[in-house]
Design an enzyme around this catalytic site. Structure first.
Site, mmCIF file in Angstrom:
data_model
loop_
_atom_site.group_PDB
_atom_site.id
_atom_site.type_symbol
_atom_site.label_atom_id
_atom_site.label_comp_id
_atom_site.label_asym_id
_atom_site.label_seq_id
_atom_site.Cartn_x
_atom_site.Cartn_y
_atom_site.Cartn_z
ATOM 1 N N PHE A 243 0.708 -1.162 0.045
ATOM 2 C CA PHE A 243 0.085 -0.182 0.026
ATOM 3 C C PHE A 243 0.740 1.226 0.090
ATOM 4 O O PHE A 243 0.368 2.279 -0.452
ATOM 5 C CB PHE A 243 -0.927 0.035 1.186
ATOM 6 C CG PHE A 243 -0.419 -0.434 2.589
ATOM 7 C CD1 PHE A 243 0.426 0.412 3.179
ATOM 8 C CD2 PHE A 243 -0.561 -1.598 3.049
ATOM 9 C CE1 PHE A 243 0.944 -0.010 4.506
ATOM 10 C CE2 PHE A 243 0.012 -2.154 4.253
ATOM 11 C CZ PHE A 243 0.633 -1.350 4.860
ATOM 12 N N CYS B 215 1.235 2.599 -3.584
ATOM 13 C CA CYS B 215 0.188 3.293 -4.484
ATOM 14 C C CYS B 215 -0.933 4.082 -3.722
ATOM 15 O O CYS B 215 -1.754 4.588 -4.339
ATOM 16 C CB CYS B 215 -0.688 1.863 -4.797
ATOM 17 S SG CYS B 215 -1.101 0.910 -3.559
ATOM 18 N N HIS B 216 -0.419 4.403 -2.559
ATOM 19 C CA HIS B 216 -1.611 5.423 -1.702
ATOM 20 C C HIS B 216 -0.596 6.710 -1.766
ATOM 21 O O HIS B 216 0.400 6.775 -0.806
ATOM 22 C CB HIS B 216 -1.848 4.981 -0.347
ATOM 23 C CG HIS B 216 -2.804 5.671 0.326
ATOM 24 N ND1 HIS B 216 -4.070 5.878 -0.218
ATOM 25 C CD2 HIS B 216 -2.687 6.440 1.541
ATOM 26 C CE1 HIS B 216 -4.811 6.624 0.483
ATOM 27 N NE2 HIS B 216 -3.918 7.262 1.633
ATOM 28 N N TYR B 217 -1.140 7.868 -2.316
ATOM 29 C CA TYR B 217 -0.209 9.055 -2.151
ATOM 30 C C TYR B 217 1.275 8.797 -2.658
ATOM 31 O O TYR B 217 1.982 8.965 -1.882
ATOM 32 C CB TYR B 217 -0.373 9.620 -0.982
ATOM 33 C CG TYR B 217 -1.830 9.993 -0.671
ATOM 34 C CD1 TYR B 217 -2.955 10.671 -1.443
ATOM 35 C CD2 TYR B 217 -2.323 9.692 0.861
ATOM 36 C CE1 TYR B 217 -4.186 10.974 -1.170
ATOM 37 C CE2 TYR B 217 -3.715 10.127 1.081
ATOM 38 C CZ TYR B 217 -4.296 10.781 0.365
ATOM 39 O OH TYR B 217 -5.688 10.934 0.685
ATOM 40 N N MET C 223 1.851 6.543 2.841
ATOM 41 C CA MET C 223 1.235 6.204 4.102
ATOM 42 C C MET C 223 0.083 5.232 3.974
ATOM 43 O O MET C 223 -0.348 4.718 2.832
ATOM 44 C CB MET C 223 0.602 7.468 4.585
ATOM 45 C CG MET C 223 -0.658 7.798 3.816
ATOM 46 S SD MET C 223 -1.551 9.176 4.658
ATOM 47 C CE MET C 223 -0.496 10.477 4.299
#
Length: 179
Positions: free
Chosen positions: A76, A79-81, A86
């Site tokens: 994660f 691919c998150h921000y 984070m």
């Protein structure tokens, strides 16, 4: 009518669970055919359950505590921000829903687990690649066992000893729908 097996016919409740035991739960059948199970990796958001009880927790109606070891390479973070890695807060909430469903099966209720809703959610911090340890603490507030097994709980996510996320009135259920 198809009746689900009683979870305690397949599983004797324990006070804690290892990663291998949680992985076996994700394969299905741990609490009997068609009953509660955890998701498989990478959606399995805990490495162990360190405490689980029928009468503990803030409300005296049961509790469950899980832990998750954070490593910089978790899926994660990339691919998150992008550029601001984070763990999504939704994964913390999902981890606590996973725990409510697991608790319901562990406590002896048959049925397939489902997240149903949540009352309030508050984020006060972050889980980043520099975080090492996450602890999920879930206290059962109410449990109803009928056609729909319903668990209502409050929980929090603690990262390296600091509370970063709370949820109130998390609702998880086990459905006894025929297959």
């Amino acid at each position: 009518m198809y009746r689900r097996a009683h979870p305690h016919d397949f599983h004797t409740p324990q006070p804690s669970y290892t990663k291998d035991e949680l992985l076996r739960s994700s394969e299905g059948g741990y609490f009997g055919p068609g009953n509660a199970q955890l998701p498989a990796p990478p959606m399995l958001m805990m490495d162990r359950i360190t405490e689980i009880s029928l009468d503990g927790g803030e409300f005296g109606k049961g509790h469950i505590v899980g832990e998750f070891d954070i490593v910089p390479g978790h899926w994660f973070f990339d691919c998150h921000y992008r550029g601001d890695a984070m763990m999504p807060g939704s994964l913390g909430l999902d981890a606590m829903w996973q725990m409510v469903g697991y608790w319901l099966g562990w406590s002896g209720s048959p049925g397939k687990g489902r997240a149903i809703g949540v009352g309030e959610v508050e984020a006060t911090g972050e889980i980043t690649p520099t975080t090492r340890h996450v602890r999920y603490e879930v206290a059962m507030r109410m449990v109803r066992r009928g056609k729909l097994v319903l668990g209502i709980a409050d929980g929090r996510v603690v990262a390296d000893g600091v509370s970063v996320f709370t949820a109130k009135d998390m609702r998880g259920g086990l459905t006894k729908a025929v297959d």
